[in-house]
Enzyme design. Structure first.
Site, mmCIF file in Angstrom:
data_model
loop_
_atom_site.group_PDB
_atom_site.id
_atom_site.type_symbol
_atom_site.label_atom_id
_atom_site.label_comp_id
_atom_site.label_asym_id
_atom_site.label_seq_id
_atom_site.Cartn_x
_atom_site.Cartn_y
_atom_site.Cartn_z
ATOM 1 N N ALA A 249 -12.334 -19.472 15.759
ATOM 2 C CA ALA A 249 -11.395 -19.162 16.841
ATOM 3 C C ALA A 249 -10.166 -18.408 16.325
ATOM 4 O O ALA A 249 -10.037 -18.118 15.133
ATOM 5 C CB ALA A 249 -10.980 -20.451 17.535
ATOM 6 N N HIS A 250 -9.246 -18.128 17.279
ATOM 7 C CA HIS A 250 -8.084 -17.305 16.961
ATOM 8 C C HIS A 250 -7.242 -17.906 15.836
ATOM 9 O O HIS A 250 -7.093 -19.113 15.718
ATOM 10 C CB HIS A 250 -7.206 -17.069 18.209
ATOM 11 N N ASN A 251 -6.714 -17.017 15.012
ATOM 12 C CA ASN A 251 -5.853 -17.366 13.868
ATOM 13 C C ASN A 251 -6.589 -18.142 12.783
ATOM 14 O O ASN A 251 -5.956 -18.757 11.920
ATOM 15 C CB ASN A 251 -4.619 -18.170 14.306
#
Length: 350
Positions: A249-251
């Protein structure tokens, strides 16, 4: 198929091959399993327990660990004693015997049906296959291969000798290092799952302006999703290999030389150190940090920071040996419950 002599192999890769026992002029023309081997086969084993299987095979040439005593070896075969048998097999196959090429070798140029923006910079040795879309400002270095119907959005950079298979999507501004490989139906740099909320429980999408960066020698399997960062970049470290059907997922930040197997899931803003290994279907929750040299058993769940290197398993997570004991005890739980009920009944009646 061209036959190869054992002496060719030994001379070419002395860093992998300790010695040869038997006829150095013995030949082979393919690699097989011990069960399917013929006299023209090369086979390999990774430990001494497999020696009897190698002896029984029809193969004329066998790669074995260099620590195996030559007194255990039969004189009917030629034995290549290797420091790293599996890597030796891989090196021979990749150099001489690769039957399934990574790329569609029939395509050697830019296909006329590819849609290439005039501002894209493509080195002359790069290959772009039919139906691919190359957006504005894209940079493809020497030796890059873009498979059919893949899409590279604005300002994507792809490093030297990287392979993007058919039907891959790479979002704008993402960077792919040198010698990377991305398998079909994978999304690199799609928007992550992030929303702001109001007092009525309504959800409002947060634009994700970070990128996805793959450092050199990263492999990403089929049907994976690696989300771009919300504000900062999602980064996959050099040498990391990701299996099919994984979601980061993001980051997400993943260290160097990690092995992540199928159906692994990693929530947003978590960080994994170097040399991480994950079994299948394991998961890491959001905002967690994992130190270097951690191994996670399949179907395990990480919900807290891991600050000490080692092997872990289960949910909730335990040191691996404790997890294995817990798992073994669970199979006896029903019997233990029945025994406890009998004991309590006896105690209450006395």
């Amino acid at each position: 198929m061209t036959s190869l002599q054992v002496t060719q192999i030994a001379q070419k890769w002395p860093q992998l091959i300790h010695s040869v026992y038997g006829d150095p002029l013995a030949t082979f023309d393919h690699i097989a399993t011990p069960e399917k081997a013929s006299p023209a086969s090369l086979i390999f084993i990774t430990n001494e327990s497999q020696l009897s299987k190698a002896k029984a095979s029809l193969a004329s040439v066998v790669i074995i660990p260099h620590r195996v005593s030559t007194e255990l070896l039969s004189k009917e075969k030629t034995w290549i004693l290797s420091f790293l048998p599996e890597l030796t097999m891989r090196t021979i196959k990749n150099e001489f015997l690769l039957a399934t090429p990574y790329r569609a070798v029939t395509q050697t140029t830019l296909h006329p049906s590819a849609v290439i923006d005039p501002t894209a910079h493509i080195e002359s040795s790069a290959i772009v296959c039919a139906g691919a879309v190359i957006g504005p400002g894209v940079q493809l270095a020497a030796g890059v291969f873009i498979g059919a119907n893949s899409i590279l959005e604005k300002n994507v950079k792809v490093g030297r000798d990287s392979t993007i298979h058919p039907l891959v999507y790479v979002g704008h501004s993402c960077e792919i290092g040198e010698r990377c490989e991305i398998k079909p139906n994978t999304t690199i740099g799609g928007e992550g799952f992030g929303y702001a909320h109001n007092e009525k429980g309504q959800h409002f999408r947060i634009p994700h302006s970070g990128r996805v960066i793959l450092e050199n020698d990263v492999h990403v399997g089929s049907s994976c999703t690696l989300d771009r960062g919300t504000l900062e970049d999602s980064v996959i470290g050099a040498g990391t290999k990701i299996d099919n059907q994984c979601h980061l997922a993001h980051n997400a930040v993943v260290g160097k030389n990690c092995l992540i197997t199928a159906q692994f899931g990693m929530a947003g803003s978590s960080k994994i150190g170097n040399n991480f290994i994950s079994g299948g279907k394991a998961s890491v929750t959001g905002h967690v940090e994992i130190t270097d040299n951690v191994h996670i058993a399949g179907m395990s769940g990480v919900t807290k920071n891991i600050e000490k290197a080692g092997q872990y398993g289960g949910f909730p997570l335990q040191p691996l040996q404790d997890y294995l004991k817990t798992k073994a005890a669970m199979t006896h739980l029903h019997d233990l419950r029945k025994q406890l009920q009998k004991f309590l009944k006896k105690e209450s009646s006395s």
